[in-house]
Design a protein around this motif. Structure first.
Motif, PDB file in Angstrom:
ATOM      1  N   ARG A   1       0.975  -1.221  -0.081  1.00  0.00           N
ATOM      2  CA  ARG A   1       0.055   0.008  -0.063  1.00  0.00           C
ATOM      3  C   ARG A   1       1.047   1.092   0.218  1.00  0.00           C
ATOM      4  NH1 ARG A   1       0.194   2.169   4.967  1.00  0.00           N
ATOM      5  NH2 ARG A   1       0.923   0.928   6.890  1.00  0.00           N
ATOM      6  N   LYS A   2       0.097   2.426  -0.060  1.00  0.00           N
ATOM      7  CA  LYS A   2       0.793   3.604  -0.110  1.00  0.00           C
ATOM      8  C   LYS A   2       1.212   4.045   1.361  1.00  0.00           C
ATOM      9  CE  LYS A   2       0.681   8.430  -1.913  1.00  0.00           C
ATOM     10  NZ  LYS A   2      -0.161   9.252  -2.960  1.00  0.00           N
ATOM     11  N   SER A   3       2.380   4.420   1.638  1.00  0.00           N
ATOM     12  CA  SER A   3       2.742   4.772   3.051  1.00  0.00           C
ATOM     13  C   SER A   3       2.146   6.151   3.383  1.00  0.00           C
ATOM     14  CB  SER A   3       4.264   4.624   3.222  1.00  0.00           C
ATOM     15  OG  SER A   3       4.439   5.348   4.696  1.00  0.00           O
ATOM     16  N   GLN A   4       1.268   6.048   4.348  1.00  0.00           N
ATOM     17  CA  GLN A   4       1.072   7.572   4.679  1.00  0.00           C
ATOM     18  C   GLN A   4       2.193   8.792   5.199  1.00  0.00           C
ATOM     19  OE1 GLN A   4      -2.179   7.451   7.699  1.00  0.00           O
ATOM     20  NE2 GLN A   4      -3.434   6.035   6.563  1.00  0.00           N
ATOM     21  N   THR A   5       3.058   8.036   5.682  1.00  0.00           N
ATOM     22  CA  THR A   5       4.345   8.785   6.142  1.00  0.00           C
ATOM     23  C   THR A   5       5.108   9.091   5.063  1.00  0.00           C
ATOM     24  OG1 THR A   5       4.438   7.419   8.169  1.00  0.00           O
ATOM     25  CG2 THR A   5       6.347   8.733   7.725  1.00  0.00           C
ATOM     26  N   MET A   6       5.476   8.089   4.098  1.00  0.00           N
ATOM     27  CA  MET A   6       6.614   8.409   3.066  1.00  0.00           C
ATOM     28  C   MET A   6       5.969   8.919   1.789  1.00  0.00           C
ATOM     29  SD  MET A   6       9.118   5.092   3.708  1.00  0.00           S
ATOM     30  CE  MET A   6      10.131   5.851   2.624  1.00  0.00           C
ATOM     31  N   GLU A   7       4.456   8.686   1.754  1.00  0.00           N
ATOM     32  CA  GLU A   7       3.786   8.878   0.504  1.00  0.00           C
ATOM     33  C   GLU A   7       4.267   8.201  -0.642  1.00  0.00           C
ATOM     34  OE1 GLU A   7       1.221  10.975   0.315  1.00  0.00           O
ATOM     35  OE2 GLU A   7       1.426  11.556   2.642  1.00  0.00           O
ATOM     36  N   ARG A   8       4.794   6.916  -0.391  1.00  0.00           N
ATOM     37  CA  ARG A   8       5.131   6.312  -1.606  1.00  0.00           C
ATOM     38  C   ARG A   8       4.482   4.651  -1.278  1.00  0.00           C
ATOM     39  NH1 ARG A   8      11.460   7.341  -1.659  1.00  0.00           N
ATOM     40  NH2 ARG A   8      11.066   7.383   0.699  1.00  0.00           N
ATOM     41  N   SER A   9       4.311   3.925  -2.333  1.00  0.00           N
ATOM     42  CA  SER A   9       3.949   2.702  -2.349  1.00  0.00           C
ATOM     43  C   SER A   9       5.208   1.634  -1.628  1.00  0.00           C
ATOM     44  CB  SER A   9       3.604   2.089  -3.535  1.00  0.00           C
ATOM     45  OG  SER A   9       2.402   2.939  -4.130  1.00  0.00           O
ATOM     46  N   LEU A  10       4.648   0.765  -0.911  1.00  0.00           N
ATOM     47  CA  LEU A  10       5.697  -0.174  -0.078  1.00  0.00           C
ATOM     48  C   LEU A  10       5.059  -1.292   0.096  1.00  0.00           C
ATOM     49  CD1 LEU A  10       6.758   2.584   2.812  1.00  0.00           C
ATOM     50  CD2 LEU A  10       7.922   1.848   0.771  1.00  0.00           C
ATOM     51  N   PHE A  11       6.025  -2.295   0.274  1.00  0.00           N
ATOM     52  CA  PHE A  11       5.676  -3.710   0.657  1.00  0.00           C
ATOM     53  C   PHE A  11       6.156  -3.629   2.164  1.00  0.00           C
ATOM     54  CE2 PHE A  11       6.645  -4.277  -3.743  1.00  0.00           C
ATOM     55  CZ  PHE A  11       5.946  -5.424  -4.196  1.00  0.00           C
ATOM     56  N   PHE A  12       5.041  -4.189   2.876  1.00  0.00           N
ATOM     57  CA  PHE A  12       5.125  -4.048   4.374  1.00  0.00           C
ATOM     58  C   PHE A  12       5.050  -5.548   4.964  1.00  0.00           C
ATOM     59  CE2 PHE A  12       3.505   0.234   3.606  1.00  0.00           C
ATOM     60  CZ  PHE A  12       4.039   1.090   4.195  1.00  0.00           C
ATOM     61  N   TYR A  13       5.900  -5.829   5.737  1.00  0.00           N
ATOM     62  CA  TYR A  13       5.870  -7.103   6.435  1.00  0.00           C
ATOM     63  C   TYR A  13       6.108  -6.689   7.834  1.00  0.00           C
ATOM     64  CZ  TYR A  13       7.039 -11.748   8.099  1.00  0.00           C
ATOM     65  OH  TYR A  13       6.809 -12.937   9.041  1.00  0.00           O
ATOM     66  N   ALA A  14       5.172  -7.123   8.839  1.00  0.00           N
ATOM     67  CA  ALA A  14       5.009  -6.966  10.271  1.00  0.00           C
ATOM     68  C   ALA A  14       5.089  -8.365  10.899  1.00  0.00           C
ATOM     69  CB  ALA A  14       3.785  -6.283  10.712  1.00  0.00           C
ATOM     70  N   ARG A  15       5.938  -8.305  12.071  1.00  0.00           N
ATOM     71  CA  ARG A  15       6.104  -9.493  12.993  1.00  0.00           C
ATOM     72  C   ARG A  15       6.106  -9.222  14.496  1.00  0.00           C
ATOM     73  NH1 ARG A  15       8.759 -14.393  12.652  1.00  0.00           N
ATOM     74  NH2 ARG A  15       9.671 -15.239  14.321  1.00  0.00           N
ATOM     75  N   ARG A  16       5.228  -9.840  15.044  1.00  0.00           N
ATOM     76  CA  ARG A  16       5.104  -9.670  16.446  1.00  0.00           C
ATOM     77  C   ARG A  16       6.147 -10.206  17.418  1.00  0.00           C
ATOM     78  NH1 ARG A  16      -0.040 -11.950  18.439  1.00  0.00           N
ATOM     79  NH2 ARG A  16       0.969 -13.954  18.735  1.00  0.00           N
ATOM     80  N   ALA A  17       6.967  -9.347  18.049  1.00  0.00           N
ATOM     81  CA  ALA A  17       8.061  -9.969  18.893  1.00  0.00           C
ATOM     82  C   ALA A  17       7.622 -10.711  20.235  1.00  0.00           C
ATOM     83  CB  ALA A  17       8.860  -9.018  19.157  1.00  0.00           C
ATOM     84  N   ALA A  18       8.337 -11.260  20.895  1.00  0.00           N
ATOM     85  CA  ALA A  18       8.092 -11.747  22.147  1.00  0.00           C
ATOM     86  C   ALA A  18       7.520 -11.102  23.239  1.00  0.00           C
ATOM     87  CB  ALA A  18       9.088 -12.799  22.659  1.00  0.00           C
ATOM     88  N   ASP A  19       7.934  -9.776  23.124  1.00  0.00           N
ATOM     89  CA  ASP A  19       7.453  -8.906  24.100  1.00  0.00           C
ATOM     90  C   ASP A  19       6.189  -8.083  23.784  1.00  0.00           C
ATOM     91  OD1 ASP A  19       8.444  -7.193  22.304  1.00  0.00           O
ATOM     92  OD2 ASP A  19      10.031  -6.163  23.345  1.00  0.00           O
ATOM     93  N   GLY A  20       5.746  -8.443  22.808  1.00  0.00           N
ATOM     94  CA  GLY A  20       4.370  -7.890  22.477  1.00  0.00           C
ATOM     95  C   GLY A  20       4.524  -6.705  21.627  1.00  0.00           C
ATOM     96  N   THR A  21       5.534  -6.118  21.344  1.00  0.00           N
ATOM     97  CA  THR A  21       5.951  -5.109  20.141  1.00  0.00           C
ATOM     98  C   THR A  21       6.078  -5.640  18.963  1.00  0.00           C
ATOM     99  OG1 THR A  21       8.261  -5.148  20.348  1.00  0.00           O
ATOM    100  CG2 THR A  21       7.082  -3.911  22.044  1.00  0.00           C
ATOM    101  N   VAL A  22       5.671  -5.067  17.784  1.00  0.00           N
ATOM    102  CA  VAL A  22       5.759  -5.381  16.552  1.00  0.00           C
ATOM    103  C   VAL A  22       7.141  -4.672  15.682  1.00  0.00           C
ATOM    104  CG1 VAL A  22       4.490  -5.355  14.111  1.00  0.00           C
ATOM    105  CG2 VAL A  22       3.362  -5.655  16.198  1.00  0.00           C
TER     106      VAL A  22
END
Length: 449
Positions: free
Chosen positions: A112-133
C-alpha cells in the motif's frame, strides 16, 4: 476468403501475444512479491534475534543500499522508532492493516501507499516476544524498476513472436487455401492438385461427383440422341404412309396395308414413349418417393403371366409359373413392371415352341430356352436402346428399354440383377433382393401351375 482467414489469424495471434505477456507479467509479479515478502520476513527475524531495534534507537540507523525501512511499534500502536524519521512524532499505527494482522496472527503483510513516506511500499510486520511489532518495509518502486528494465526485452520478444506467428499464419493460409484455389482454376485436372491429408477426401469426393456428372451428361446426351433416332423411325413411316394415302397414290388394298402399317408404327411409338417416360421417372425417383407396401411377389408374377399368356401363344411359347409366396416391402406398380418386362423379353426373344419359366422363391428367376445372348453382348443388354438383333426387335416390337427399366427398378429397391446366357441354349435372369425388404412369409399354399 484469404483476407478473412488472415484477419482472423492476426486477431488470434495478437490476442494470444497480449494474454501471454499479461499473464506472464502477472505470474512474475506474484512470484516476485512472494520473494520480496520472504526476504522481508528474514530481515524481521534477524532484527528481532539481534535486538537491533534497541541499538538503532540508541545509536541511530544508517539506511542500507536495499532501501529497507524498519519500524518498531509498541503494543498500543504507538511508534517507538522508525528508521525513516528517527524518533519523530508519528500517528498511531495500531490501525495499519499489516499491524492489525500481526497483532492478531503473529505476522502481517500488505502492499500500500505509506502515509508517512507518501510512496507505495511492501510491508511485512512480525510480533515480537515482548508484544511489540517489528515492521520491515521496502519501496514498491524498486520492484517496478525491474519491470521497467524488463519491458524493452519483453516488447522485443512480443514483436518477434508476433512477426513469426504472422509469417506462419500466412504460410498456413496459403497451404489451406492454395489447393482450393487450384481446384477452382482447373477442375478438369483434380488429380494434379497438391493437397494435405485432411483435404484429400474432399478432393476425391469432388472428383467422383465430377466424373458422375460428366458420365450422367454423356448418358443423357446419348439417351437424347437415341430417343430422337427411335422416335424418328416410326414417325417417318407414319408420315410416309399417310402422305401416300392423302395423295391418292394407294389402291384400296394398299390403303388397308398402309393403314395397318400406320397403326403398328403408332403402337410402337406409344410403347416407346411409355418406356421413355418410365425411365425418366425412375431416374428422378428417390427412395422416399416409392409407394412402399407389403406385396406378394408370387401373386404379382401370376398376374403378369396371365396378362402375357396371349402374347406367349402368339409367339408359340409356353409360359409357366412355379415357386412359393414371397411377401416383401416394395412398390407394387414397379415390381409388376419389372416382372412383366422380364417375361415379355423372354417371350419376344424366344423361338417357336420354346418355354419361359417364372420361379419365385427367396428371389425372382425368369428362364427361357430361346436364342440366348452372345457373351460379348451380355454386359450391354441392360443399356438403354441396346439390341442384340435389331431386325428381330423391330419385328417383335421391342424398344430396347425393357431390361434398362428392369435394372432401374431393381436399383431403387436395393436389389441386384444377374444374367446367365448361352447362345442357342437360353437365358436366365435372376433378381436378388435385400433381406431388409422381406417380411413374414405368407403361409398360403402355392397355386398349381
Amino acid at each position: 476468403m484469404t483476407r478473412k482467414i488472415n484477419l482472423n489469424f492476426i486477431f488470434v495471434i495478437a490476442l494470444s501475444v497480449f494474454l501471454s505477456v499479461f499473464f506472464t507479467a502477472l505470474v512474475s509479479y506474484r512470484l516476485l512479491q512472494k520473494e520480496v515478502f520472504a526476504d522481508l520476513a528474514s530481515y524481521a527475524e534477524m532484527v528481532e534475534a539481534l535486538e537491533l531495534t534497541e541499538q538503532m534507537k540508541n545509536n541511530g540507523y544508517m539506511e542500507p543500499e536495499n532501501e529497507l525501512r524498519i519500524t518498531w511499534i509498541a503494543a498500543d500502536g504507538s511508534v517507538l522508532y522508525d528508521s525513516y524519521a528517527g524518533e519523530g512524532v508519528f500517528a498511531n499505527h495500531g490501525e495499519r492493516p499489516e499491524i492489525v494482522q500481526a497483532m492478531r496472527d503473529g505476522m502481517g503483510m500488505s502492499v500500500r501507499k505509506s502515509q508517512t513516506m507518501e510512496r507505495s511500499l511492501f510491508f511485512y510486520a512480525r510480533r515480537a516476544a515482548d508484544g511489540t511489532v517489528i515492521r520491515i518495509a521496502k519501496e514498491a518502486g524498486s520492484i517496478w524498476n525491474i519491470y521497467k528494465n524488463m519491458l524493452p526485452a519483453v516488447l522485443l520478444i512480443a514483436v518477434f513472436v508476433f512477426g513469426i506467428s504472422m509469417w506462419l499464419a500466412r504460410c498456413l493460409t496459403r497451404a489451406f487455401v492454395g489447393p482450393i484455389a487450384q481446384m477452382a482454376d482447373d477442375m478438369e485436372h483434380l488429380e494434379k492438385v497438391t493437397s494435405y491429408k485432411e483435404l484429400a477426401p474432399f478432393i476425391e469426393l469432388i472428383r467422383t461427383r465430377q466424373e458422375e456428372t460428366i458420365k450422367n451428361a454423356r448418358i443423357r446426351q446419348e439417351f437424347t440422341a437415341n430417343v430422337s433416332h427411335e422416335l424418328k423411325t416410326p414417325l417417318t413411316s407414319i408420315s410416309g404412309y399417310a402422305e401416300l394415302i392423302a395423295n391418292g397414290m394407294a389402291s384400296k388394298k394398299e390403303g388397308r396395308h398402309f393403314a395397318e402399317e400406320i397403326h403398328q408404327n403408332a403402337q410402337r411409338l406409344l410403347v416407346l414413349i411409355n418406356d421413355i417416360l418410365q425411365l425418366s421417372e425412375l431416374d428422378d425417383t428417390p427412395e422416399y418417393k416409392l409407394s412402399l407396401e407389403s406385396v406378394d411377389l408370387y401373386e404379382l408374377a401370376g398376374r403378369c403371366a396371365a396378362m402375357l399368356e396371349p402374347v406367349a401363344v402368339k409367339h408359340g411359347v409356353t409360359l409357366s409359373l412355379r415357386g412359393t409366396p414371397l411377401i416383401m416391402c416394395a412398390d407394387r406398380k414397379l415390381m409388376e413392371e419389372m416382372i412383366y418386362n422380364l417375361c415379355d423379353n423372354a417371350i419376344r426373344y424366344n423361338r417357336e415352341g420354346g418355354h419361359v419359366w417364372i420361379t419365385v422363391t427367396d428371389r425372382l428367376i425368369v428362364q427361357d430356352d430361346g436364342i440366348g445372348i452372345s457373351p460379348k453382348y451380355q454386359k450391354r443388354v441392360f443399356e438403354r436402346f441396346f439390341r442384340v438383333d435389331k431386325s428381330r426387335s423391330k419385328k417383335t416390337g421391342g424398344t430396347g428399354l425393357g431390361l434398362a427399366i428392369v435394372k432401374h427398378i431393381a436399383e431403387v429397391h436395393h436389389a441386384a440383377v444377374f444374367m446367365d446366357s448361352d447362345e442357342g441354349i437360353g437365358t436366365t435372369v435372376c433378381v436378388e433382393f435385400s433381406e431388409t425388404q422381406f417380411s413374414i412369409q405368407d403361409t398360403r399354399p402355392a397355386p398349381s401351375e
